[in-house]
Design an enzyme around this catalytic site. Sequence first.
Site, PDB file in Angstrom:
ATOM      1  N   GLU A  95     -77.525-128.951 -27.970  1.00 37.95           N
ATOM      2  CA  GLU A  95     -78.641-127.695 -28.840  1.00 37.95           C
ATOM      3  C   GLU A  95     -79.066-128.287 -30.091  1.00 37.95           C
ATOM      4  O   GLU A  95     -78.389-129.092 -30.956  1.00 37.95           O
ATOM      5  CB  GLU A  95     -77.641-126.629 -29.231  1.00 37.95           C
ATOM      6  CG  GLU A  95     -77.131-126.077 -27.837  1.00 37.95           C
ATOM      7  CD  GLU A  95     -76.745-124.569 -28.004  1.00 37.95           C
ATOM      8  OE1 GLU A  95     -76.774-123.837 -26.910  1.00 37.95           O
ATOM      9  OE2 GLU A  95     -75.949-124.224 -29.035  1.00 37.95           O
ATOM     10  N   CYS A 108     -82.870-129.532 -36.933  1.00 37.84           N
ATOM     11  CA  CYS A 108     -81.616-130.052 -37.151  1.00 37.84           C
ATOM     12  C   CYS A 108     -80.928-130.445 -35.914  1.00 37.84           C
ATOM     13  O   CYS A 108     -80.940-130.234 -34.787  1.00 37.84           O
ATOM     14  CB  CYS A 108     -80.743-128.605 -37.167  1.00 37.84           C
ATOM     15  SG  CYS A 108     -78.854-128.603 -37.766  1.00 37.84           S
ATOM     16  N   CYS A 115     -67.377-131.477 -30.520  1.00 37.96           N
ATOM     17  CA  CYS A 115     -67.120-131.967 -31.874  1.00 37.96           C
ATOM     18  C   CYS A 115     -65.558-132.256 -31.876  1.00 37.96           C
ATOM     19  O   CYS A 115     -64.799-131.241 -31.559  1.00 37.96           O
ATOM     20  CB  CYS A 115     -67.486-131.288 -33.055  1.00 37.96           C
ATOM     21  SG  CYS A 115     -66.919-131.811 -34.727  1.00 37.96           S
ATOM     22  N   CYS A 119     -62.544-127.796 -36.774  1.00 41.82           N
ATOM     23  CA  CYS A 119     -62.557-126.681 -38.037  1.00 41.82           C
ATOM     24  C   CYS A 119     -62.440-125.511 -37.469  1.00 41.82           C
ATOM     25  O   CYS A 119     -63.221-125.141 -36.415  1.00 41.82           O
ATOM     26  CB  CYS A 119     -63.859-127.043 -38.712  1.00 41.82           C
ATOM     27  SG  CYS A 119     -64.278-128.638 -39.461  1.00 41.82           S
ATOM     28  N   CYS A 122     -65.397-123.071 -36.745  1.00 46.32           N
ATOM     29  CA  CYS A 122     -66.656-123.387 -36.249  1.00 46.32           C
ATOM     30  C   CYS A 122     -66.582-123.307 -34.831  1.00 46.32           C
ATOM     31  O   CYS A 122     -65.705-123.704 -34.141  1.00 46.32           O
ATOM     32  CB  CYS A 122     -66.687-125.043 -36.859  1.00 46.32           C
ATOM     33  SG  CYS A 122     -68.278-125.751 -36.058  1.00 46.32           S
ATOM     34  N   SER A 193     -75.260-134.904 -42.770  1.00 47.15           N
ATOM     35  CA  SER A 193     -73.874-134.102 -43.364  1.00 47.15           C
ATOM     36  C   SER A 193     -72.542-134.405 -42.897  1.00 47.15           C
ATOM     37  O   SER A 193     -72.510-134.664 -41.449  1.00 47.15           O
ATOM     38  CB  SER A 193     -74.308-132.503 -42.805  1.00 47.15           C
ATOM     39  OG  SER A 193     -73.367-131.592 -43.554  1.00 47.15           O
ATOM     40  N   SER A 216     -69.679-131.274 -46.255  1.00 53.43           N
ATOM     41  CA  SER A 216     -69.134-129.716 -46.069  1.00 53.43           C
ATOM     42  C   SER A 216     -67.732-129.647 -46.765  1.00 53.43           C
ATOM     43  O   SER A 216     -66.857-130.160 -46.252  1.00 53.43           O
ATOM     44  CB  SER A 216     -68.969-129.350 -44.493  1.00 53.43           C
ATOM     45  OG  SER A 216     -70.427-129.713 -44.028  1.00 53.43           O
ATOM     46  N   ASN A 292     -71.106-117.354 -40.517  1.00 52.61           N
ATOM     47  CA  ASN A 292     -71.711-116.671 -39.248  1.00 52.61           C
ATOM     48  C   ASN A 292     -70.770-116.486 -38.191  1.00 52.61           C
ATOM     49  O   ASN A 292     -69.965-117.401 -37.667  1.00 52.61           O
ATOM     50  CB  ASN A 292     -72.760-117.673 -38.621  1.00 52.61           C
ATOM     51  CG  ASN A 292     -73.920-117.927 -39.510  1.00 52.61           C
ATOM     52  OD1 ASN A 292     -74.495-117.002 -40.119  1.00 52.61           O
ATOM     53  ND2 ASN A 292     -74.155-119.336 -39.791  1.00 52.61           N
ATOM     54  N   CYS A 336     -75.724-122.063 -38.245  1.00 46.48           N
ATOM     55  CA  CYS A 336     -74.712-123.145 -38.550  1.00 46.48           C
ATOM     56  C   CYS A 336     -73.398-122.618 -38.062  1.00 46.48           C
ATOM     57  O   CYS A 336     -72.946-121.640 -38.016  1.00 46.48           O
ATOM     58  CB  CYS A 336     -74.256-123.170 -40.331  1.00 46.48           C
ATOM     59  SG  CYS A 336     -75.765-123.435 -40.973  1.00 46.48           S
TER      60      CYS A 336
HETATM   61  N1  SAH Z   1     -69.691-132.424 -38.815  1.00 46.41           N
HETATM   62  C1  SAH Z   1     -70.772-132.209 -40.089  1.00 46.41           C
HETATM   63  C2  SAH Z   1     -72.043-131.951 -39.390  1.00 46.41           C
HETATM   64  C3  SAH Z   1     -72.237-130.545 -38.877  1.00 46.41           C
HETATM   65  S1  SAH Z   1     -72.801-129.466 -39.915  1.00 46.41           S
HETATM   66  C4  SAH Z   1     -70.445-131.533 -41.142  1.00 46.41           C
HETATM   67  O1  SAH Z   1     -69.258-130.721 -40.954  1.00 46.41           O
HETATM   68  O2  SAH Z   1     -71.109-131.405 -42.029  1.00 46.41           O
HETATM   69  C5  SAH Z   1     -72.476-127.984 -39.674  1.00 46.41           C
HETATM   70  C6  SAH Z   1     -72.269-126.866 -40.910  1.00 46.41           C
HETATM   71  O3  SAH Z   1     -72.147-125.680 -40.554  1.00 46.41           O
HETATM   72  C7  SAH Z   1     -71.284-127.517 -41.883  1.00 46.41           C
HETATM   73  O4  SAH Z   1     -71.560-127.387 -43.142  1.00 46.41           O
HETATM   74  C8  SAH Z   1     -70.059-126.436 -41.446  1.00 46.41           C
HETATM   75  O5  SAH Z   1     -69.256-126.180 -42.510  1.00 46.41           O
HETATM   76  C9  SAH Z   1     -70.976-125.073 -41.211  1.00 46.41           C
HETATM   77  N2  SAH Z   1     -70.262-124.126 -40.319  1.00 46.41           N
HETATM   78  C10 SAH Z   1     -69.514-124.467 -39.304  1.00 46.41           C
HETATM   79  N3  SAH Z   1     -69.212-123.264 -38.671  1.00 46.41           N
HETATM   80  C11 SAH Z   1     -69.863-122.185 -39.475  1.00 46.41           C
HETATM   81  C12 SAH Z   1     -69.715-120.730 -39.343  1.00 46.41           C
HETATM   82  N4  SAH Z   1     -69.196-120.287 -38.146  1.00 46.41           N
HETATM   83  N5  SAH Z   1     -70.802-120.235 -40.218  1.00 46.41           N
HETATM   84  C13 SAH Z   1     -71.127-120.926 -40.878  1.00 46.41           C
HETATM   85  N6  SAH Z   1     -71.480-122.095 -41.213  1.00 46.41           N
HETATM   86  C14 SAH Z   1     -70.702-122.754 -40.505  1.00 46.41           C
END
Ligand code: SAH
Length: 347
Positions: A95, A108, A115, A119, A122, A193, A216, A292, A336
């Site tokens: 995606e 993006c 992944c 987290c 996420c 990122s 992040s 989100n 995100c």
């Molecule tokens: N692994 C890298 C690149 C992915 S960026 C990183 O973590 O930076 C994806 C971004 O979306 C990250 O900043 C993460 O914290 C954010 N993210 C993940 N799940 C989310 C959610 N449910 N709502 C809002 N942001 C989210």
Amino acid sequence: MENIRNLSITQLKDKLKEYGYPSYRTKQILKWIWQKGVNSFNDMTDLKKEDRNKLSRHFSLKNLIIENIKTDKTGTRKFVFHTDNNPDIPQGFIETVYIPQGKRHTVCLSTQLGCPLNCTFCRTGYYGFKRNLTLFEILSQLLEVKRHVEKVSNIVFMGMGEPFLNWTNVKHAIEIINSDFGFKIGARKITVSTAGHIPGIKKLFEFPLQVKLAVSLNAANEKTRSFLMPINRHFHLKNLMETLKEYYNVKKKRITFEYVLIKDINDSIEHARELVKLIKHIPCKLNLIPYNPFPEKPFKKPDFKRIETFKAFLYKALKSAVSVRRSRGSSLLGACGQLIYKKQKEV
Ligand code: SAH
């Protein structure tokens, strides 16, 4: 047969030399495959017929196939691609999100199929990890998006995956994105990122292209961060912050921190105070991202007032750039943390 789009600039140069081409051909061929995006060696019209035939004997010239494209009312578009149809490697969907915002037209990109970092908040991590994307799978996202949109000015590696866990391919992709014979996008308009992969950040110390680094953060104490982001159990916040100070000393470049605001987890004034203490000595920009939601997890987004209070506190204390990133694309499950490699239900 090897897909020519899977070769880095150096690998292409070496291969072409091996096959007896003069060195200036590398630039010409790079332009054809990434700038003009041809689908057949035969379309490389400034190459002699025999050279085109020779290329097609040695290489394939594959593209990613689009499964679908959805657009929301802000013009944000989510592209879903099939992975490379190579039976030797796991398949899935990639995606990619296109976000037009004023003069900025950002793509993006995803770097992994799923992944491995898991987290808690996420959706990408929730569905687990299949494999790293190949160089071709990373760059073809951009090539195909470009064919469908007005223009592309910025690139963020913020899609599915952790870029530093696929650094060789991400590095080669950045070289081609930046090259005059590739996508011609300035290094300062490219952001990598990370969830806080310390060895990866250290690799940027020696990387000659001046790309931007985003981290992040999502929590300002070890306990909450380890709960939200298991990577923190290996690469502790304390060591991460030391690495970032070192990064600033070497690169003299401001870091962007991302902080996802999750209701009752990391959104109180106490948390804001902790955050200020943690980052005030590092020249930085802070992006607050309201969480989100997605169906598989119970977390919630804080209400508007709480987000504004959090932001106001930080703004007052830091006096540096603090912004709330109203995530675009959530109606497409393209915001995100909402990207997954499985086929999503129609939205
Ligand atoms: N692994 C890298 C690149 C992915 S960026 C990183 O973590 O930076 C994806 C971004 O979306 C990250 O900043 C993460 O914290 C954010 N993210 C993940 N799940 C989310 C959610 N449910 N709502 C809002 N942001 C989210």
